[in-house]
Scaffold this active site. Structure first.
Site, PDB file in Angstrom:
ATOM      1  N   GLU A  49      -8.891 -10.131   3.506  1.00 37.97           N
ATOM      2  CA  GLU A  49      -9.259  -8.754   3.151  1.00 37.97           C
ATOM      3  C   GLU A  49     -10.611  -8.707   2.450  1.00 37.97           C
ATOM      4  OE1 GLU A  49      -6.209  -6.391   1.305  1.00 37.97           O
ATOM      5  OE2 GLU A  49      -7.593  -4.776   0.829  1.00 37.97           O
TER       6      GLU A  49
ATOM      7  N   SER B  82       0.852  -1.197   0.000  1.00 37.49           N
ATOM      8  CA  SER B  82       0.000   0.000   0.000  1.00 37.49           C
ATOM      9  C   SER B  82       0.892   1.253   0.000  1.00 37.49           C
ATOM     10  CB  SER B  82      -0.932   0.009   1.217  1.00 37.49           C
ATOM     11  OG  SER B  82      -0.219  -0.268   2.398  1.00 37.49           O
TER      12      SER B  82
ATOM     13  N   GLU C 137       0.313 -12.500  -1.697  1.00 39.97           N
ATOM     14  CA  GLU C 137      -1.124 -12.607  -1.992  1.00 39.97           C
ATOM     15  C   GLU C 137      -1.441 -13.847  -2.815  1.00 39.97           C
ATOM     16  OE1 GLU C 137      -2.479  -8.998  -3.857  1.00 39.97           O
ATOM     17  OE2 GLU C 137      -1.802  -7.744  -2.198  1.00 39.97           O
TER      18      GLU C 137
HETATM   19  O1  KIV Z   1      -0.260  -3.427   1.693  1.00 42.61           O
HETATM   20  C1  KIV Z   1      -1.054  -3.410   2.634  1.00 42.61           C
HETATM   21  O2  KIV Z   1      -1.231  -2.405   3.330  1.00 42.61           O
HETATM   22  C2  KIV Z   1      -1.802  -4.627   2.912  1.00 42.61           C
HETATM   23  C3  KIV Z   1      -2.895  -4.557   3.932  1.00 42.61           C
HETATM   24  C4  KIV Z   1      -4.089  -3.950   3.322  1.00 42.61           C
HETATM   25  C5  KIV Z   1      -3.188  -5.886   4.532  1.00 42.61           C
HETATM   26  O3  KIV Z   1      -1.549  -5.634   2.326  1.00 42.61           O
END
Ligand code: KIV
Length: 296
Positions: A194, A58, A127
């Site tokens: 998620e 993120s 993932e």
């Molecule tokens: O990259 C991220 O912040 C995540 C979270 C949303 C679990 O993978």
């Protein structure tokens, strides 16, 4: 209890590891994970005594200004994992493997996971469900703990056709339960769930022997994770926070207020004041005046 210099109470706690997280499956106190991407955010998350710091991909959106997570590389992630690790938190640092870092072959997958570990991560996250078992096995064979991530997987946004709740239909829900069990069998120490309905999250949580960490997955998970910038209200107004975000502060607007006050103070001449200035003695001032009017 010690009091840190900033005035926050600090409990002395021991180093949190992937095995110690796995052991907390079903514990009465839920696990807490918060993202962080640099030393200041890591210090805040550690001072708040979260169990895990996720250096999430993120990063791409909340720090680097991209529209999705697919723009960051292993090198970007390592740079930010290292910044977090320099703060030496007791929280477990989980480094997120970015898109295309575990999709090509086993050797490249292991090298990329090792890059994050060498930068300071105590575990990596990737993932996907059953189709990632080979990658997970390769990383585990290199003795690196792996956290799974299923449900909405943002690196699949193009294939999924957008960011939306997953597992609403029976077959999709069954696939998520099967993926979760396969991740546990493969050896993941925890699983992020998620954006799935809470009933499905409860079913997964009840079906697996490792902690589930929910984000937009309701209250029946073994733990919860939120993105640092979302919970502190440091978001681009154009990037509307999803409904599962609880915003505990409004730092974006506080920061704009503070910087605007500085801009105004400079423009109206009230910054810097005398007390914010280094002064010379009167005799030095006189000597310098003399020099300026009569240089050598
Ligand atoms: O990259 C991220 O912040 C995540 C979270 C949303 C679990 O993978």
């Amino acid at each position: 209890m010690e009091i840190a210099s900033a005035g926050f109470p600090v409990r002395t706690r021991s180093q949190i590891t992937a095995p110690s997280i796995a052991q907390r499956k079903g514990a009465p106190e839920p696990l807490v994970m918060v993202t962080a991407y640099d030393a200041p955010s890591a210090r805040v998350v550690e001072a708040a005594e979260a169990d895990m710091i996720l250096v999430g991909d993120s990063l791409a959106m909340v720090v680097l200004g991209y529209d999705d997570t697919m723009q960051v590389t292993t090198e970007d992630m390592a740079h930010h994992v290292a910044a977090v690790a320099r703060t030496k938190p007791k929280a477990l640092i989980v480094g997120d493997l970015p898109w295309m870092s575990y999709h090509v072959d086993r050797a490249e997958t292991v090298r990329n996971a090792a890059t994050l570990v060498r930068a300071g991560a105590g575990a990596v996250k990737l993932e996907g469900g059953r189709k990632r078992l080979d990658s997970i096995q390769a990383i585990l064979d290199a003795e690196i703990p792996v956290m799974g991530h299923i449900g909405l997987t943002p690196q699949s946004v193009l294939a999924l056709g957008g960011f939306r709740v997953q597992g609403r239909q029976l077959d999709a829900a069954q696939r998520i339960v099967d993926d979760a069990m396969a991740l546990v069998d493969a050896g993941c120490f925890a699983i992020v769930l998620e954006c799935v309905p809470d009933g499905l999250a409860r079913m997964v949580t009840d079906s697996v022997t490792v902690p589930t960490i929910g984000i937009g997955a309701g209250r029946h998970c073994d733990g919860q994770v939120l993105v640092y910038h979302d919970l502190l209200g440091m978001c681009d107004d154009a990037r509307r926070a999803p409904k599962f975000v609880r915003q505990y502060a409004d730092l974006e607007h506080s920061a704009v207020g503070a910087v605007s006050a500085f801009v105004a103070d400079v423009r109206n001449g009230s910054f810097p004041s005398s007390s914010e200035t280094y002064h010379m003695t009167d005799s030095m001032n006189q000597a310098l005046d003399l020099y300026a009017t009569n240089p050598k």
